[in-house]
Every structure is written in C-alpha cells, then in structure tokens.
Design a protein around this motif. Structure first.
Motif, short mmCIF file in Angstrom:
data_model
loop_
_atom_site.label_atom_id
_atom_site.label_comp_id
_atom_site.label_asym_id
_atom_site.label_seq_id
_atom_site.Cartn_x
_atom_site.Cartn_y
_atom_site.Cartn_z
N SER A 171 0.74 -95.13 -22.37
CA SER A 171 2.19 -94.94 -22.60
C SER A 171 2.90 -93.82 -21.70
CB SER A 171 2.19 -94.43 -24.03
OG SER A 171 3.80 -94.07 -24.40
N VAL A 172 4.07 -94.08 -21.36
CA VAL A 172 4.72 -93.11 -20.61
C VAL A 172 5.86 -92.42 -21.59
CG1 VAL A 172 5.18 -94.82 -18.69
CG2 VAL A 172 7.01 -94.86 -20.38
N ARG A 173 5.65 -92.49 -22.87
CA ARG A 173 6.17 -91.75 -23.90
C ARG A 173 5.04 -91.40 -24.97
NH1 ARG A 173 11.36 -94.50 -26.40
NH2 ARG A 173 11.34 -92.06 -27.36
N PRO A 174 4.47 -90.07 -24.62
CA PRO A 174 3.42 -89.68 -25.66
C PRO A 174 3.64 -89.44 -27.15
CG PRO A 174 3.92 -87.90 -24.15
CD PRO A 174 4.73 -89.17 -23.57
N GLU A 175 5.12 -89.15 -27.21
CA GLU A 175 5.62 -89.14 -28.54
C GLU A 175 5.47 -90.56 -29.44
OE1 GLU A 175 9.36 -90.15 -26.27
OE2 GLU A 175 7.45 -89.01 -25.91
N ARG A 176 5.50 -91.60 -28.67
CA ARG A 176 5.36 -92.66 -29.37
C ARG A 176 4.34 -93.81 -28.61
NH1 ARG A 176 9.38 -94.40 -32.94
NH2 ARG A 176 10.14 -92.39 -34.29
N THR A 177 2.97 -93.71 -28.96
CA THR A 177 1.97 -94.27 -28.25
C THR A 177 1.79 -95.52 -29.21
OG1 THR A 177 1.03 -92.21 -27.08
CG2 THR A 177 -0.41 -94.21 -27.56
N LEU A 178 1.49 -96.64 -28.35
CA LEU A 178 1.22 -97.74 -29.48
C LEU A 178 -0.43 -97.69 -29.47
CD1 LEU A 178 3.27 -100.87 -27.83
CD2 LEU A 178 3.61 -99.54 -30.00
N LEU A 230 2.77 -104.11 -21.05
CA LEU A 230 3.71 -104.24 -22.07
C LEU A 230 3.67 -102.82 -22.77
CD1 LEU A 230 2.67 -107.58 -23.40
CD2 LEU A 230 4.88 -106.96 -22.55
N GLY A 231 2.27 -102.13 -22.96
CA GLY A 231 2.39 -100.92 -23.67
C GLY A 231 2.93 -99.86 -23.14
N ALA A 232 2.93 -99.99 -21.95
CA ALA A 232 3.55 -98.73 -21.16
C ALA A 232 5.02 -99.02 -20.71
CB ALA A 232 3.03 -98.64 -19.79
N ARG A 233 5.56 -100.01 -21.60
CA ARG A 233 7.20 -99.94 -21.34
C ARG A 233 7.98 -99.08 -22.03
NH1 ARG A 233 9.21 -106.33 -21.95
NH2 ARG A 233 10.90 -104.89 -22.78
N THR A 243 2.54 -97.12 -34.17
CA THR A 243 2.65 -96.11 -32.89
C THR A 243 2.28 -94.45 -33.75
OG1 THR A 243 5.07 -95.36 -33.82
CG2 THR A 243 4.64 -97.35 -32.39
N VAL A 244 1.94 -93.75 -32.89
CA VAL A 244 1.58 -92.52 -33.18
C VAL A 244 1.88 -91.38 -32.33
CG1 VAL A 244 -0.62 -92.76 -31.76
CG2 VAL A 244 -0.41 -91.00 -33.90
N ASP A 245 2.48 -90.41 -32.73
CA ASP A 245 2.81 -89.26 -32.01
C ASP A 245 1.93 -88.42 -31.67
OD1 ASP A 245 4.09 -87.00 -30.93
OD2 ASP A 245 5.89 -86.75 -32.22
N GLU A 246 1.28 -88.51 -30.43
CA GLU A 246 0.14 -87.92 -29.81
C GLU A 246 0.35 -86.38 -29.85
OE1 GLU A 246 -1.00 -89.51 -26.08
OE2 GLU A 246 -2.52 -90.54 -27.11
N GLN A 247 1.64 -85.84 -29.67
CA GLN A 247 1.80 -84.43 -29.93
C GLN A 247 1.70 -83.92 -31.06
OE1 GLN A 247 5.81 -84.34 -28.36
NE2 GLN A 247 5.46 -84.41 -26.33
N LEU A 248 1.87 -84.86 -32.25
CA LEU A 248 1.46 -84.23 -33.44
C LEU A 248 0.08 -84.54 -33.77
CD1 LEU A 248 4.61 -85.29 -35.21
CD2 LEU A 248 4.13 -83.17 -34.47
N ASN A 249 -0.46 -85.34 -33.04
CA ASN A 249 -1.93 -86.08 -33.50
C ASN A 249 -2.73 -86.13 -32.17
OD1 ASN A 249 -1.71 -86.62 -36.58
ND2 ASN A 249 0.13 -87.59 -35.66
N PRO A 250 -3.01 -85.00 -31.49
CA PRO A 250 -3.58 -85.16 -30.30
C PRO A 250 -4.92 -85.64 -30.06
CG PRO A 250 -3.73 -82.88 -31.09
CD PRO A 250 -2.82 -83.60 -31.86
N THR A 251 -5.71 -85.82 -31.34
CA THR A 251 -7.04 -86.26 -31.45
C THR A 251 -7.02 -88.16 -31.79
OG1 THR A 251 -7.26 -85.94 -33.74
CG2 THR A 251 -7.92 -84.15 -32.31
#
Length: 256
Positions: free
Chosen positions: A99-106, A147-150, A192-200
């Motif tokens: 993802s180009v947006r770590p706050e919303r990773t698929l 697609l996931g990186a859009r 989707t998951v926010d990797e900044q809140l859930n880095p693991t």
C-alpha cells in the motif's frame, strides 16, 4: 548399556496443518537377542485422522504395515517422526497487499480447503505448514498487487469488486500447488487496517474464532475498517465437494 525412554513433550496449542505433532528420536533401545525396538511412549500422540511419517537418512516413510512396526528399521533408525493430518481441513490465512497509504492497508482473509493425499510426498516437498504456500499463492499476482497499491484501494467499492473477482476466478483456474495435497479456495473477504495503529498486523494469534462451524486460530485486528463492495466485501466459493471435516484441534509436540 541402558536406555531411558524420553516421552514426547506436552502439546502446544498452535494448530498447524498438515503436521500436527513432531518429535526428534534418539537411538532405539536394544533388546537382548531381539535387536532394537522403540517404545510407544517415545512417539508424539497420534489422534484419529492422522498418520505417522518417519525421517530416516533424509527420506520419509509411513509406519510399516507389519505386525511389530516399532521394531522395523524404518522406525528404529529414524531420527524424527511427524504426525500428519489426512483430514480435510479449512485453513485460514491472511495476506497483506502493498500500500502507498499505510493508514489504510488492504488485507485479504481467505480460507482454503486442504486435503493431504500423500503424506510422504507432502513432507518430502518441505511442507510442514501449508500457510506460507497459501499466502504466497494469494500474493503471486502482479495485477492484484497493483490494485492493492492504488490510492483509492481502501475506499473504492469498484477496486474491492475487482480484487474479489480476480482472486476467486484464479482460484477456479489455477489452484495452489503443494505436492501431495489438494487445495481449493473456499471463501474470501477484504478489510482494511491502519498499520500505524496496528503495526504488527498481520501475524498475531489471539484465541479462537468460530465461523461456519470452524475452530482455529484468529488474527486480531482491534482497529479495522471493513471495506464494502456494493454492500459487502465477502465472497464464498461453493463447490460440490465441500463436505469437509475439521476434526478435533490439532496438537503440536516438540521433543525436549
């Protein structure tokens, strides 16, 4: 010379598939005028729906079908033993898309119906846990990764529909390949998951979940956002042969 029998270690509850238990084996105990033989207490527990596979000189073999199998060279000369499930089993996996947006990773959450056809061939191919092969299968698609990186991947229902359609269509045309095992995609959903809140995420086991009668490990996502594609982002892949049997929870054992 005396030999002490070392029982297999207590079970650990991490539910792998297809190898549900394993143990290293020391030298077999010799018997006066009878040659070496192993004791059942050296072996990890074998539950119904499993077979024992012995590793001897780099080769794998099933327990010999003879009167005293524990006294055969296949068993007495083995350096390790694995208990392999031959049940049909649903195996859940998670695959994170780049993802180009770590706050919303698929994240793809899929379940595969797995059936061991040849336990010796499965272990000979190096497959002790099928999960890595299934994750690789899901991510081994360049168009899917794009697609996931859009930029809009986590917000566009159209992207969600495209991902679901692509993965399920591929499941019909190109199934995961593990030597000695039959695998079929059963169902799939996207969130989707926010990797900044859930880095693991993904990768932390948290108890059990019960979905459609299935028991197994659950990956916990305390701050997830479910992506909807025209109302939902879930798709089941029914098949006439979907009469699976999860069986009792598998147990893993390691020699101490």
């Amino acid at each position: 010379m005396s030999f002490a029998i070392t029982p297999a270690a207590p079970a650990r509850q991490d539910y792998p598939y297809p190898v549900v238990a394993s143990a290293a084996l020391g030298p077999a105990r010799s018997r006066l005028l009878r040659g070496p033989c192993r004791d059942e207490r050296e072996m990890p527990e074998q539950i119904p729906g499993t077979v024992r596979v012995f590793q001897r000189n780099g080769r794998y073999a099933l327990t010999p079908d003879v009167g005293r199998p524990l006294c055969t060279p296949t068993v007495t000369e083995a350096g390790s033993v694995a208990v392999v499930s031959i049940r049909q089993q649903l195996v859940p996996v998670l695959a994170k898309l780049p993802s180009v947006r770590p706050e919303r990773t698929l994240v793809l959450r899929a379940r595969f119906r797995c059936q061991v056809d040849d336990a010796v061939l499965v272990l000979s191919s190096g497959c002790w846990s099928v999960e890595p092969a299934l994750v690789h299968y899901l991510l081994d698609d360049t168009e899917l990764l794009m697609l996931g990186a859009r930029e809009d991947a986590a917000t566009s229902p159209e992207v969600a529909r495209h991902i679901l359609a692509r993965v399920t269509a591929r499941g019909d045309l190109e199934r995961p390949e593990v030597s000695g095992m039959t695998i079929r995609l059963v169902d799939l959903d996207i969130f989707t998951v926010d990797e900044q809140l859930n880095p693991t995420v993904p990768g932390t086991l948290d108890g059990q979940f019960h979905e459609d009668g299935m028991d197994g490990p659950e990956y916990a996502y305390p701050s997830t956002h479910h992506l909807t594609a025209a109302g939902h982002a879930h798709r089941s892949v029914p098949h006439p042969d979907d009469g699976y049997d999860d069986g009792p929870p598998a147990r893993h054992q390691e020699a101490q």
